[in-house]
Design a protein around this motif. Structure first.
Motif, short mmCIF file in Angstrom:
data_model
loop_
_atom_site.label_atom_id
_atom_site.label_comp_id
_atom_site.label_asym_id
_atom_site.label_seq_id
_atom_site.Cartn_x
_atom_site.Cartn_y
_atom_site.Cartn_z
N GLY A 137 -2.08 -2.91 -5.48
CA GLY A 137 -2.14 -3.91 -6.13
C GLY A 137 -1.12 -3.42 -7.12
O GLY A 137 -1.19 -4.35 -8.65
N GLY A 138 -0.48 -2.43 -7.38
CA GLY A 138 0.64 -1.63 -8.18
C GLY A 138 1.14 -2.73 -8.46
O GLY A 138 2.44 -3.18 -6.87
N TYR A 139 1.75 -3.01 -9.64
CA TYR A 139 3.37 -4.23 -9.69
C TYR A 139 3.84 -3.87 -11.61
O TYR A 139 3.39 -3.80 -12.11
CB TYR A 139 3.90 -5.28 -9.69
CG TYR A 139 2.64 -6.39 -10.52
CD1 TYR A 139 1.39 -5.86 -10.71
CD2 TYR A 139 3.02 -7.07 -11.52
CE1 TYR A 139 -0.02 -7.27 -11.06
CE2 TYR A 139 2.12 -7.80 -12.23
CZ TYR A 139 0.73 -7.60 -12.21
OH TYR A 139 0.09 -8.57 -12.64
N ASN B 4 12.59 4.96 -4.05
CA ASN B 4 11.10 4.86 -5.12
C ASN B 4 10.17 4.06 -4.49
O ASN B 4 9.16 4.09 -4.08
CB ASN B 4 11.36 4.44 -6.02
CG ASN B 4 10.80 4.02 -7.39
OD1 ASN B 4 9.37 4.37 -7.06
ND2 ASN B 4 10.29 3.32 -8.31
N GLU B 5 10.61 3.36 -4.15
CA GLU B 5 9.55 2.13 -3.73
C GLU B 5 10.72 0.91 -2.41
O GLU B 5 11.31 0.51 -3.07
CB GLU B 5 8.57 1.57 -4.28
CG GLU B 5 8.68 0.74 -4.95
CD GLU B 5 8.24 -0.18 -6.31
OE1 GLU B 5 6.84 -0.58 -5.89
OE2 GLU B 5 8.55 -0.66 -7.30
N ILE B 6 9.53 0.24 -1.82
CA ILE B 6 10.43 -1.14 -1.42
C ILE B 6 9.69 -2.18 -1.78
O ILE B 6 8.63 -2.30 -1.74
CB ILE B 6 10.49 -1.13 0.15
CG1 ILE B 6 9.05 -0.70 1.21
CG2 ILE B 6 10.77 0.55 0.87
CD1 ILE B 6 8.57 -0.92 2.35
N ASP C 69 1.08 -1.10 -0.21
CA ASP C 69 -0.31 -0.13 0.13
C ASP C 69 0.71 1.38 -0.07
O ASP C 69 1.43 1.08 1.03
CB ASP C 69 -0.67 0.20 1.34
CG ASP C 69 -1.57 1.11 1.04
OD1 ASP C 69 -1.37 2.50 0.90
OD2 ASP C 69 -3.04 0.92 1.61
N ARG C 70 1.08 1.84 -0.81
CA ARG C 70 1.51 3.54 -1.33
C ARG C 70 1.89 4.15 -0.59
O ARG C 70 2.58 4.98 -0.32
CB ARG C 70 1.94 3.77 -2.26
CG ARG C 70 2.25 2.50 -3.77
CD ARG C 70 2.04 3.76 -5.10
NE ARG C 70 2.19 2.05 -6.05
CZ ARG C 70 3.52 1.43 -6.40
NH1 ARG C 70 4.55 1.97 -5.76
NH2 ARG C 70 3.19 0.53 -7.46
N ARG C 71 0.46 4.02 0.08
CA ARG C 71 0.16 5.19 1.21
C ARG C 71 1.00 5.35 2.65
O ARG C 71 0.94 5.65 3.43
CB ARG C 71 -0.97 5.22 1.88
CG ARG C 71 -2.25 5.94 1.05
CD ARG C 71 -3.73 5.28 1.37
NE ARG C 71 -3.88 4.53 0.65
CZ ARG C 71 -5.21 3.69 0.33
NH1 ARG C 71 -5.94 4.02 0.54
NH2 ARG C 71 -5.57 2.15 0.14
#
Ligand code: ATP
Ligand code: MG
Ligand code: MG
Length: 370
Positions: free
Chosen positions: A137-139, A258-260, A92-94
């Motif tokens: 859900g993003g990938y 960017n993301e983990i 969850d990016r939040r």
């Protein structure tokens, strides 16, 4: 030791292969079918999640988009590593953004939006261009929109609204576009006693939003140190146990997260041939409470993803220092079907080896090598 993996894809499969020499038995819970399967054969081993939880000594995950009720059930058994909090933050990016902020780790400016008025505000406070990412859900770059000056705002907002309507509890993270020089990632591992070991950074190239080439970096002590500091801050803030991957933007030698990914990662597959201990073994060691293995680089190594192809010419196996890993999955356009690890004694030799291996592959999938 018995390790239950939530998810039954290639990452569980490679954990299973890495666990065998250590007498670690890996079995997998297929979240989509509810079956507990053998990660290599996909044969059903046990019925139901609760039976699997009882059978397991440790529970871990190979992906972050796991329904929260399943994560909570696993966490309640006291066997889940890394924690449900860490896995949820990866999905969850939040949660991910607040994790990054709380750990004091640099990341792209952003605003969380759910309405058209929020978007207008993000445009004025964060500014254009924006990268709009669905929080859930993003990938592989799915669930993302770019908004540049002059773009048709209404059309893009229409698409976003459909996405917001499809999934409950969905929102969008509106992120400043980062004009990066390149993308790198750090795969590292934290043991139960807090010991941390990280692999060398990898440089990543994407093709149509999907990772196509990862190369272990060998001569960037400053960048490595920056990345390692951020890894430590994040892993310690989560009391993390297991392998954790961090994707970065390199902007003129400064890293922004960017993301983990709270798991073993595609940009760490090169460690199977290029490092003393591969990421899969180190993840199993960490969650099983064993000492970590050395993450030292053994030789210059890169990894090429095999996308959408389920066979390659046999002659490829005759290429020196070329190691093919198939996942045994059904062929689909663009799908990650396997990968090739390529080793060499120097960067120049590695470049040559990649060029000759590229001749065997579909050029459409690997423009990165041309
Ligand atoms: P993954 O398959 O790695 O999980 P994902 O779907 O979660 O991917 P991101 O890694 O967030 O998506 O974004 C995909 C790609 O889009 C990044 O690798 C990068 O190339 C680009 N990108 C993402 N965010 C930004 C940004 N803020 N600025 C510039 N480019 C970006
Ligand atoms: Mg992602
Ligand atoms: Mg990514």
């Amino acid at each position: 030791m018995r390790v239950l993996v939530l998810g039954a894809g290639q990452l569980a499969r490679m954990m299973s292969l890495a666990g065998a020499p250590l007498n670690i038995e890996v079995f997998a819970y297929d979240v989509t079918t509810g079956n507990v399967v053998h990660p290599l054969t996909q044969q059903v081993m046990l019925k139901g999640l609760n039976t699997a939880i009882t059978y397991a000594d440790v529970i871990t995950a190979e992906f972050e988009h796991i329904p929260h009720d399943i994560l909570d059930t696993c966490a309640n058994s006291g066997k889940l590593l890394p924690s449900a909090q860490a896995i949820k933050a990866g999905g969850d990016r939040r949660l991910e953004k607040s994790l990054l902020d709380n750990a004091g780790v640099a990341n792209a400016r952003y605003q969380i939006i759910a309405t058209r008025a929020d978007l207008d505000q993000a445009i004025s406070t964060v500014g254009l261009p924006l990268v709009l990412k669905s929080s859930l859900g993003g990938y592989d770059g799915k669930g993302q929109w770019r908004l540049r000056p002059g773009d048709d705002l209404e059309a893009i907002w229409d698409e976003i609204t459909q996405c917001l309507d499809q999934t409950s509890n969905q929102a969008i993270v509106a992120e400043a576009f980062v004009p990066f020089d390149r993308e790198v990632s750090l795969v590292g591992v934290r043991a139960k006693d807090g010991t941390i070991a990280v692999y060398p950074l990898a440089e990543n190239i994407h093709t149509n939003g999907v990772l196509s080439l990862s190369t272990a970096l060998t001569d960037n002590p400053e960048l490595q140190q920056q990345a390692e500091g951020m890894f430590r801050a994040l892993a310690e803030s989560l009391n993390y146990v297991g392998v954790l991957a961090i994707e970065f933007f390199d902007v003129g030698g400064t890293l922004l997260v960017n993301e983990i990914a709270p798991r073993v990662h595609n940009s760490g597959h090169w460690t199977q041939q290029g490092a003393e201990t591969c990421q899969f073994e180190n993840h199993l060691r960490a969650v099983s409470g064993l000492p970590l293995g050395s993450t030292a680089l053994l030789r210059h190594t890169a990894m090429i993803n095999i996308l959408g192809e389920d066979t390659l010419p046999k002659a490829l196996l005759a290429e020196p220092h070329c190691h093919i890993h198939w996942y045994g999955k059904e062929k689909r356009t663009g799908r990650k079907m396997g990968h090739i690890n390529v080793c060499a004694n120097s960067q120049a030799e590695l470049k040559d080896a990649l060029a000759s291996i590229a001749n065997y592959l579909d050029p459409a999938s690997f423009p990165a090598l041309r």
